[in-house]
Design an enzyme around this catalytic site. Structure first.
Site, PDB file in Angstrom:
ATOM      1  N   GLY B  76     -11.042   0.075  -1.881  1.00 37.80           N
ATOM      2  CA  GLY B  76     -11.223  -1.364  -1.673  1.00 37.80           C
ATOM      3  C   GLY B  76     -10.910  -2.206  -2.898  1.00 37.80           C
ATOM      4  N   LEU B  77      -9.976  -1.718  -3.723  1.00 33.95           N
ATOM      5  CA  LEU B  77      -9.491  -2.499  -4.880  1.00 33.95           C
ATOM      6  C   LEU B  77     -10.617  -2.946  -5.807  1.00 33.95           C
ATOM      7  CD1 LEU B  77      -6.712  -4.748  -3.253  1.00 33.95           C
ATOM      8  CD2 LEU B  77      -6.439  -2.542  -4.387  1.00 33.95           C
ATOM      9  N   ASN B 103      -0.468  -3.483 -12.549  1.00 34.37           N
ATOM     10  CA  ASN B 103      -0.323  -3.564 -11.100  1.00 34.37           C
ATOM     11  C   ASN B 103      -1.201  -4.711 -10.611  1.00 34.37           C
ATOM     12  OD1 ASN B 103      -1.293  -3.007  -8.269  1.00 34.37           O
ATOM     13  ND2 ASN B 103       0.224  -1.378  -8.436  1.00 34.37           N
ATOM     14  N   CYS B 134      -1.425  -5.280   0.434  1.00 32.49           N
ATOM     15  CA  CYS B 134      -2.683  -5.944   0.768  1.00 32.49           C
ATOM     16  C   CYS B 134      -2.527  -6.804   2.014  1.00 32.49           C
ATOM     17  CB  CYS B 134      -3.096  -6.883  -0.362  1.00 32.49           C
ATOM     18  SG  CYS B 134      -3.173  -6.065  -1.904  1.00 32.49           S
ATOM     19  N   LYS B 169       6.071  -2.185  -5.478  1.00 32.51           N
ATOM     20  CA  LYS B 169       5.626  -0.911  -4.916  1.00 32.51           C
ATOM     21  C   LYS B 169       5.626  -0.988  -3.400  1.00 32.51           C
ATOM     22  CE  LYS B 169       2.029   2.596  -5.539  1.00 32.51           C
ATOM     23  NZ  LYS B 169       0.895   2.970  -6.406  1.00 32.51           N
ATOM     24  N   ILE B 195       6.159   6.177  -3.232  1.00 33.42           N
ATOM     25  CA  ILE B 195       5.525   5.477  -2.137  1.00 33.42           C
ATOM     26  C   ILE B 195       4.050   5.202  -2.447  1.00 33.42           C
ATOM     27  CG2 ILE B 195       7.039   6.415  -0.351  1.00 33.42           C
ATOM     28  CD1 ILE B 195       4.856   8.445   0.365  1.00 33.42           C
ATOM     29  N   GLY B 221      -1.658  12.868  -2.488  1.00 33.18           N
ATOM     30  CA  GLY B 221      -1.697  14.283  -2.823  1.00 33.18           C
ATOM     31  C   GLY B 221      -0.462  15.014  -2.309  1.00 33.18           C
ATOM     32  N   GLY B 269      -0.454  10.676  -9.923  1.00 34.18           N
ATOM     33  CA  GLY B 269      -1.707  10.061  -9.510  1.00 34.18           C
ATOM     34  C   GLY B 269      -2.781  11.072  -9.201  1.00 34.18           C
ATOM     35  N   THR B 270      -2.857  11.448  -7.941  1.00 32.10           N
ATOM     36  CA  THR B 270      -3.932  12.319  -7.468  1.00 32.10           C
ATOM     37  C   THR B 270      -4.006  13.637  -8.232  1.00 32.10           C
ATOM     38  OG1 THR B 270      -3.758  11.293  -5.301  1.00 32.10           O
ATOM     39  CG2 THR B 270      -4.823  13.436  -5.374  1.00 32.10           C
TER      40      THR B 270
END
Lengths: 266, 350
Positions: B76-77, B103, B134, B169, B195, B221, B269-270
């Site tokens: 939720g940012l 970002n 968003c 993005k 992505i 992931g 990232g993940t």
């Protein structure tokens, strides 16, 4: 400063149905680790396997800094813990730690340590630390039934005789461990600090008892985590400060040990 | 086998990166947590967590759920808002010597414009990455990212508000990723990153309801890596701006596959959740692979698996007019690969 290291598995025993105590040798993630902190166990096969993907955060259950060894205590609840339960002595496990905030060892004693189910995990390490600093402490251990009481021998090895509670009355006090705590308080036990870990209904009751009896209380909380280091914002828990909502704590870095007065359970 | 230097520097839409590995937004906060594990200056850039105009508390827990070879998130940012990011996070990141890409996420065109304006002359900010996934509160909550015209509008208003390099993005949850890429490139994107997460859901069978309070979450992931790779490959064929590839990258070989598809840089990232030093491991792995294979410059490796590549290989095409944000430059990439080694190996589970 947390380390990333390969631990050598020393023992992995089923200590109660579906519950395992895993002993590991890993000086890098034992050094500087404190009771209440946790480590991330990476999935067997890491980094070549990616399923299950995420680390499994586990409290330090026992700490032997001199030997560079520690233990974790866990319940098999899904694929990740099932895989961990099948590891054998000699296997390697990658571990990241120590992570998170420890129990405040400077809290005034006498202490009472209250553990429910697998929530007893961090309390043995706390009892070890309490013993080392000469704190006066009492231990209450609860479970559904006698075979599911965990870590009792570990406390006895510290010359502590835990008071037991079972939901079905098969050992010790018949009822919840929080009922036992209430009984002890009613009987005049003079605690100054409560440390507790266990399921949410249990912690909510500890929170209420601590408020009623004006005790300091610290709870070790659990949440689904992803990174375990504070980056991903997954493991949040709403908190209040001075009676007012104060946003979310990240349990991995602002916890897992939190002052009971700050926790909002609803 | 030689021990000679491999040049890893790339320029992505006006942002100079010392190597082609950056953090994926949302997976490394504002850098502080991973700075305990490695110096942030080791990376090409730190792409910070999505930053909004106002502080955001984020969603109620649970916010994540593990899925096969991946995870869903619904954070939720949560972020402290752009003003605190400017006053507290960016100065700290500068002290770390990190290259900083901020970002930003808005809920209206006005918010994107205001974010770009506030960050425009902030010391240490090398570029912006626009999170266009968003909901647009002015259009019944439809995401900006789902239609070329609304995506274009976001880029246009940000472009008007700042001279900083703009990475845009893209969301994979669209019918035609190539069309989206063309739209944002035409509107002034200096680079395209992709992505973002795929929309997914997990249901708790015993509780008979979705695990995440909002129902769906973003899937990330290794589970999404083949999807990401195909989309990077496609986008690199249709736009003339550089591409930053991301989606499930966990090892250097994963990253190399994205470079071969045409990405000038990659984001991690993940993977950092299970290996806090994954991004640094990937920098080192890319370097050693290229050295073994006889490449002296990573830019010569970009796009080798993509014969119809249009995206530039780790450089920014000359643009009219001065750029306040970054300066194009650096040596031109070699016209052909430095080695003739065939690159026939599949990316695999290792």
């Amino acid at each position: 400063m947390p380390a990333i290291a390969r631990a050598r598995l020393l023992a992995n025993r089923e200590v109660a149905p579906g519950h395992y105590r895993m002993d590991l040798a890993c000086p890098a993630v034992t050094e500087g680790a404190l009771a209440g902190q946790f480590c991330n166990l990476l999935m067997p096969g890491w980094p070549l396997t990616v399923d299950p993907l995420l680390p499994r955060p586990m409290s330090y259950h026992s700490l032997d800094h001199a030997a560079g060894r520690f233990a974790v205590l866990f319940q098999v609840v899904g694929r990740g813990t099932a895989l961990l339960s099948r590891l054998e002595p000699g296997d390697g496990v990658h571990v990241v730690g120590p992570l998170g905030r420890p129990f405040p060892l400077a809290a005034p004693d006498p202490w009472v340590l209250v553990g429910g189910g697998v929530g007893v995990a961090p309390l043995l390490a706390l009892a070890q630390a309490g013993r080392a600093r000469g704190a006066s402490l009492e231990v209450l251990v609860g479970a559904q039934s006698a075979p599911r009481l965990l870590a009792v021998d570990g406390f006895r090895a510290l010359d502590l005789e835990p008071r037991l509670a079972t939901d079905d009355g098969s050992a010790g006090f018949a009822g919840f461990v929080t009922d036992l705590l209430a009984r002890r308080l009613a009987d005049g036990a003079r605690y100054r600090t409560v440390f507790a870990c266990g399921p949410v209904p249990m912690l909510r009751r500890v929170q209420a008892l601590a408020t009623d009896h004006r005790l300091s209380a610290y709870l070790s909380l659990e949440a689904l985590m992803a990174c375990g280091v504070g980056a991903c914002m997954a493991c949040v828990r709403p908190v209040r400060r001075d009676g007012e909502a104060a946003g979310y704590l990240r349990l991995c870095v602002d916890g897992p040990v939190v002052a009971a007065g700050e926790v909002v359970f609803d | 086998m030689t021990a000679r230097e491999v040049s890893l520097a790339v320029e992505v839409g006006g942002v100079r990166l010392k190597n082609p590995v950056v953090t994926a937004s949302g997976c490394a906060g504002y850098g502080r947590e991973y700075a305990r594990f490695y110096p942030l200056a080791r990376l090409g850039a730190v792409v910070v967590k999505s930053t909004t105009l106002e502080p955001r508390l984020g969603n109620p827990p649970p916010r994540v759920v593990e899925t096969p070879a991946g995870m869903l998130n619904s954070i939720g940012l949560q972020n402290p808002g752009v003003d605190r990011v400017i006053s507290e996070e960016i100065p700290w990141l500068r002290e770390q010597g990190a290259t900083i890409v901020v970002n930003v996420a808005g809920f209206s065109l006005r918010e994107y414009a205001e974010l770009a304006r506030r960050l425009d002359r902030v010391e240490g900010v090398s570029g912006l990455e626009l999170n266009i996934s968003c909901p647009n509160v002015e259009r019944q909550g439809t995401s900006f990212c789902t239609r070329p015209d609304t995506a274009r509008d976001v880029v246009r208003v940000a472009r008007e508000a700042t001279g900083l390099p703009l990475w845009v993005k893209l969301s994979p949850n669209v019918a035609d990723i190539g069309e989206m890429a063309q739209a944002v490139a035409e509107a002034g994107a200096d680079a395209i990153s992709l992505i973002n997460t795929l929309v997914g859901m997990a249901i708790d069978v015993d509780a008979r309801r979705p695990v995440l309070p909002r129902g769906t979450g973003g899937l990330s992931g290794p589970a999404i890596r083949p999807v990401a790779l195909a989309m990077v490959y496609r986008v690199a064929q249709v736009v003339e701006v550089p591409v930053v590839g991301m989606g499930g990258i966990a090892t250097a070989r994963d990253a190399l596959a994205f470079l071969l598809a045409g990405a000038s840089a990659v984001a991690v990232g993940t993977a950092s959740f299970s290996n806090p030093v994954a991004a640094v491991d990937i920098v080192e792995g890319i370097e050693s692979y290229l050295r073994e294979q006889g490449f002296s410059d990573v830019r010569a490796f970009v796009g080798l698996a993509n014969p119809d590549l249009r995206a530039p290989r780790g450089v920014t095409p000359a643009r009219a007019g001065p750029r306040p944000g970054g300066s194009p430059g650096g040596p031109a990439p070699p016209a052909c690969p430095a080695a003739e080694t065939p690159l026939g190996q599949e990316e695999g589970p290792g």
